[in-house]
Every structure is written in C-alpha cells, then in structure tokens.
Design an enzyme around this catalytic site. Structure first.
Site, PDB file in Angstrom:
ATOM      1  N   ASP A 109      -2.324  -1.744  -3.758  1.00  0.00           N
ATOM      2  CA  ASP A 109      -3.509  -0.120  -3.991  1.00  0.00           C
ATOM      3  C   ASP A 109      -3.470  -0.054  -5.237  1.00  0.00           C
ATOM      4  OD1 ASP A 109      -1.541   1.346  -3.222  1.00  0.00           O
ATOM      5  OD2 ASP A 109      -2.102   2.135  -1.487  1.00  0.00           O
ATOM      6  N   SER A 143       1.059  -1.285  -0.087  1.00  0.00           N
ATOM      7  CA  SER A 143       0.230   0.091   0.108  1.00  0.00           C
ATOM      8  C   SER A 143       0.844   1.964   0.215  1.00  0.00           C
ATOM      9  CB  SER A 143      -0.906   0.322   1.217  1.00  0.00           C
ATOM     10  OG  SER A 143      -1.309   0.731   1.148  1.00  0.00           O
ATOM     11  N   HIS A 144       0.766   2.568  -0.786  1.00  0.00           N
ATOM     12  CA  HIS A 144       0.972   3.687  -0.145  1.00  0.00           C
ATOM     13  C   HIS A 144       1.075   4.038   0.488  1.00  0.00           C
ATOM     14  CE1 HIS A 144       0.126   3.925  -4.719  1.00  0.00           C
ATOM     15  NE2 HIS A 144       1.139   4.648  -4.801  1.00  0.00           N
ATOM     16  N   SER A 145       0.149   3.655   1.778  1.00  0.00           N
ATOM     17  CA  SER A 145       0.439   3.755   3.238  1.00  0.00           C
ATOM     18  C   SER A 145       0.831   2.658   4.201  1.00  0.00           C
ATOM     19  CB  SER A 145      -1.164   4.092   3.964  1.00  0.00           C
ATOM     20  OG  SER A 145      -0.545   4.196   5.069  1.00  0.00           O
ATOM     21  N   GLY A 160       4.224   6.220  -0.396  1.00  0.00           N
ATOM     22  CA  GLY A 160       4.300   6.431  -2.014  1.00  0.00           C
ATOM     23  C   GLY A 160       4.534   4.615  -2.219  1.00  0.00           C
TER      24      GLY A 160
END
Lengths: 125, 241
Positions: free
Chosen positions: A65, A8-10, A42
């Site tokens: 994601d 995920s970006h997070s 990112g």
C-alpha cells in the site's frame, strides 16, 4: 504457481484485499500481511518474509500500500530465500490483476508482475 | 582503544541514545503529529529499548553489536524508520569489522547514508532524515580526510552540520513520506526523522568525548561551511499544487 503477497498497514485491509482478490482468482496462492503484529498500524519485514517464503515455489509478486510497506517489503525480499519482486501498482487493483494472471497455466513472475502493474493505468471514472 | 573498550563504547552509545529517545519521545511525537502519523517518538523509543537489550546480551566485536542493534530496530520500530535506521545499521556495521578507527567510521557513515538514500529514495531537500544526515556525513569525511582533524573534532562538526540540516527542514515542503501528502501544509514544521537523526549524532558525540577523556577540545559551532545545503528560500521553487 506464482505466489502473491498483499501487504497493508492494516491487518484488516490486507485480509479484505485478499478476500476480494480470491473472488476473481480463486485458485491463486495469496498471503495477506498487515499491521505490525502487535495491533498497531504499520509494517515490519519479518512477517512479510514469512509470507513470501510460504508461497515461494515459483516466485512471488508482492503488492504494497504506502511508503514504508515498500521499504519493509524490499528488506524482506533481501532476506527471504525466494525469487520475489515488489509490483509498482495500486494494492487492490494490482492484487486482483495478479490473482487472475497467476492462475494462467503459463504464468511466470514476469507475467504476474506485468498484469499487476497494468493496474496503474486503470481509470475509475 | 582495544576491542573490549570499543565494545563497551558501543553499548554505552546505544544506552545513551535509548535514554535520549525516551526523554524526547513526546517531543518527536509532537513533531510527527504535525506532518506524519504521530508515532515517531513511540516507535524510536520502543526500537532503541529493544536494541539496548540486544546489545547487552550480544557478545562479539563492535560490528556484531551494531548489527544486533540494527536487527532489533528493523523488527521493532515499524513504519519507515525501521528499515531506514535498522537496515542501514545492519549494512553499515560491516564497515566496523576491523574495529573503530577514523577510516572505518568514515566508511561506516558513508555506507549508512548510502543505504538510507537507496532505501528511502530521498535526497537533500525532500524534508527527511537525509537533510540532517547528508551534511553530517559529508562534513565528517571532509574534516578527517581533507582538513586532517581528529575524529572527535570531526564528529563535533558533523553534529553542527546536522543541526543546521534539521533547521533547514522547517521552511521547506515535504516530497517524501507521509508528510508529502500534506503538500504545502508541511511547510513550517520541523522534520521528525531529521530531528531523531540529530539526537543520535549528539549522543554519539557525547559518548565518543567520554571515551577520549576530553583530550580534544570540541567547538562544534566553529567555522562549519554547510556546503551540502541548498538555500532554504530556494527550495520550494518547483511550483505549487
């Protein structure tokens, strides 16, 4: 066992998705990769590659994601010494399905990938 | 040019690009804040600063240096620009193993474009870096292989084609990347990725000109046919939301 990598970006989102997936697939080997490693939102390929290699015994299914997570996962797979594929699936639902499928005694990369991608058709309401 | 000069030219080019991106950081971030996640300027600046450090400490031929820059971008940029810029430099660097010539630079440019298209699954008209890159690469190849121009002259025409490509991104609707979530609201904003691609090409042209000592007159605005670009007013004709 087929490994699962959640990207995920997070960082917190990735960890949270793994937490939920473990509720249903307790024994599955799931790695969570999120953020850029220095606190930004990112993705970068290095940590994804390491996660893939950490669970790579019998192949890996990678759940992602958004846009750049797909590109960075593909780049990581090209560089990883492992049999890994990116699932075309929603990241949370796909991870849950994959976690359940991975704990089946006969699980293969193909069967886990298929289970993850089945989540594309799940309607919520 | 001998190999030592070529290696120096690559270092100079990476330095020029890093300096330019540092100057344009805020502008790129402004463009990205309109249709993206407002990090393109900072990401490219950080990526090319690291790339410059790597090429300064790397010994080897031009291909080794370009590859080192690519690896740095992949690990430092984050987001989609990392694999798109860095991954493509890594792949395309293989085409420079025999040094920098007209033929190898055409092969390099084509491999770079091909890798960006494959990785990003984008084509002309999607409002991405491909809108600047595709006309630039096609113009470069045509100028060298069909029109028999000097590489520096061809590069001048490629930069002009990229500039038109960047302008073309403003009136169209984004179909790829974060901007695509905005739908029609992306219309009217210039694409940041196409813009940074233009900056890279402009700096390459400057450095290349420096290395041929201005022997070839460059008239980048002259007789370029941007035949790779669809008409801007036709582009959003695929229905609305």
């Amino acid at each position: 066992m087929v490994g699962i990598v959640v990207v995920s970006h997070s960082e917190r989102a990735a960890a949270g998705i793994r937490e939920i997936a473990r509720e249903v697939g307790g024994d599955a080997r799931i790695e969570a990769v999120g953020g850029t490693g220095d606190g930004r939102i990112g993705t970068t390929p290095g940590p994804i590659r390491e996660a893939i290699e950490a669970v790579a015994d019998d192949g890996v299914v990678v759940l992602v994601d958004l846009g750049s997570a797909v590109m960075n996962a593909e780049l990581a797979i090209e560089e990883a010494a492992a049999d890994a594929v990116v699932a075309d699936a929603p990241v949370l639902e796909g991870a849950l399905n994959a976690a359940v499928a991975a704990t089946a005694p006969s699980a293969t990369v193909e069967s886990v990938l298929e289970a993850a991608e089945d989540a594309r058709d799940v309607s919520k309401v | 040019m001998d190999q030592e000069t070529q290696t120096e030219a690559v270092r100079t080019a990476v330095e020029a690009i890093a300096d330019r991106l540092a100057d344009e950081k805020d502008h790129l971030t402004d463009l990205d804040s309109a249709i993206g996640d407002a990090d393109h300027g900072a990401n490219m600046d950080r990526g090319f600063r690291t790339a410059l450090e790597r090429v300064e400490e790397t010994d080897g031929d031009p291909a080794d240096l370009v590859k080192a820059a690519g690896v740095a971008l992949v690990s430092e940029v984050g987001g989609a620009s990392g694999p798109l810029y860095g991954g493509s430099l890594m792949k395309a660097s293989q085409e420079l193993e025999d040094g920098i010539t007209a033929d190898t630079t055409v092969a390099f440019a084509e491999r770079y474009l091909e890798t960006v298209e494959e990785r990003g699954k984008a084509s002309v008209g999607d409002k991405t870096m491909v809108d600047a890159l595709t006309p630039a690469v096609h113009t470069y190849r045509k100028s060298i292989e069909v029109d028999d121009r000097e590489p520096i002259d061809a590069l001048g025409k490629a930069v002009d084609a990229a500039r038109r490509g960047v302008e073309f991104t403003t009136p169209i609707r984004a179909k790829k990347g974060r901007a695509s979530y905005l739908g029609w609201r992306s219309v009217g904003h210039q694409d940041p990725g196409a813009t940074s691609t233009l900056y890279l090409l402009e700096e390459l042209l400057d450095v290349a000109t420096e290395y041929v000592d201005g022997e070839v007159a460059i008239d980048a605005a002259a007789d370029v046919e941007p035949d790779e670009l669809p008409d801007a007013e036709d582009a959003p004709a695929d229905g609305g939301e």
